[in-house]
Write an enzyme that holds these catalytic residues in place. Structure first.
Site, PDB file in Angstrom:
ATOM      1  N   LYS A  55       2.353  -1.749  -9.672  1.00  0.00           N
ATOM      2  CA  LYS A  55       2.247  -0.280  -9.583  1.00  0.00           C
ATOM      3  C   LYS A  55       3.623   0.354  -9.777  1.00  0.00           C
ATOM      4  CE  LYS A  55       4.115   0.537  -5.350  1.00  0.00           C
ATOM      5  NZ  LYS A  55       5.018   1.622  -4.894  1.00  0.00           N
ATOM      6  N   GLY A  89       0.793  -1.215   0.000  1.00  0.00           N
ATOM      7  CA  GLY A  89       0.000   0.000   0.000  1.00  0.00           C
ATOM      8  C   GLY A  89       0.826   1.265   0.000  1.00  0.00           C
TER       9      GLY A  89
END
Length: 336
Positions: A202, A147
């Site tokens: 990501k 995250g």
């Protein structure tokens, strides 16, 4: 570096012994953070490694300053022996060697292992939790910390939200209880496949964002966010995970820190690549692009953005040519 923030002590929290393997940016932060929470912390690094030696000699680096309560150790047996939780933050392509050493020298019985880096093993295409299980750990022992968030923001008190995922819900719950605070709000992950794939990919999108910055094409970042998360969702679904994980904290929720922040190593790598400058800090997206491109080819998943990064790096195709090829692809429906 300014360390102006002290995390309020939670006196109801169960105090544990935590060992952090790795002394880089995230490894040193996690050791500092766990100590702030009141845990007994050991920071392990390899003797002779610059990141470890800097901390061992000065008890600080460009990110954090270690209090005397954190033990520095270069003996992995001693570092791990009494730990309740072992948190690993090393380059993802080095994780297998760490697990090999843990299996050969340490008794991991009853201990949790948390992977705190984001990547896919190039040689096998395995997620890091899969590598951990390959070395004899049971599913209940393994968790993933992912995250958004940058060390430079956390250490001055800027909070963020992150995710803990695991094969078993009780494991995620336990790790969150150990490490939650006003600085980091944790969410429970329910899709370890999606969390690991989303977190790794990501970084690939971060490289593209840097390329766009270097080419002065930042207006395309909106399209990058929409199309990047869509192709990652396709891959997650193909692997048996929940495609919606691509739109959660592990991937889309991490775009601000990866695609826009000056602290993003992957974005900085992409920008410097366009400008012809050398960038020495670790950018996991370079290796992940290769691993994911191989995986996508094997599974027949359309991942044009990831393939573009891999081609740009591996075949030395100029970034402007890559961008032109992406913009000239055949017409498609937006949600395909």
């Amino acid at each position: 570096m300014q360390l102006n923030y002290t995390i309020p002590m939670d006196y109801t929290r169960k105090k544990i012994k935590a060992t952090v393997i790795g002394c880089g940016r995230w490894g040193s932060f996690i050791a500092w953070y766990a100590d702030q929470l009141g845990h007994r912390v050991t920071s392990y690094g390899i003797s002779g490694d610059p990141s470890y030696e800097t901390l061992a000699m000065t008890r600080k680096n460009e990110y954090v300053k270690f209090p005397q309560s954190i033990e520095m150790c270069s003996d992995i047996v001693r570092a791990v022996k009494s730990a309740d939780v072992v948190l690993v933050s090393v380059p993802s392509q080095s994780f297998r060697s760490v697990m090999s050493e843990l299996r050969a020298k340490c008794d991991m019985t009853g201990k949790y292992l948390v992977t705190c880096m984001k990547g896919i093993e190039i040689s096998t295409g395995k997620r890091l939790s899969e590598v951990a299980l390959e070395f004899g750990l049971e599913e209940w022992q393994v968790a993933v910390w992912a995250g958004p968030g940058h060390v430079q923001e956390f250490t001055v008190g800027n909070p963020n939200c992150m995710i803990i995922d695991a094969y078993e819900r009780s494991t995620a719950e336990r790790i969150i209880e150990f490490f939650k605070s006003p600085l980091i709000r944790f969410y429970y992950g329910t899709d370890i496949i999606g969390t690991e794939i989303g977190a790794a990919t990501k970084n690939v999108m971060g490289i593209i964002a840097g390329v766009l910055d270097g080419m002065k094409l930042i207006t395309l970042k909106g399209a990058l966010m929409a199309r990047g998360s869509r192709e990652v969702a396709r891959l997650i679904g193909k692997l048996g995970g929940n495609p919606m994980s691509a739109y959660g904290l592990c991937h889309l929720g991490d775009y601000e820190t990866t695609l826009f922040s000056p602290h993003s190593h992957n974005r900085m790598w992409g920008e410097n690549y366009v400008l012809g400058k050398k960038y020495d800090k670790l950018a996991e997206g370079v290796h992940t692009a290769r691993a994911i491109a191989l995986m996508a080819d094997r599974l027949d998943v359309d991942m044009p953005l990831t393939n573009a990064v891999n081609t740009m790096i591996l075949d030395k195709v100029p970034p402007r040519t890559i961008m032109e090829q992406l913009l000239e692809r055949r017409l498609k429906e937006d949600l395909v």
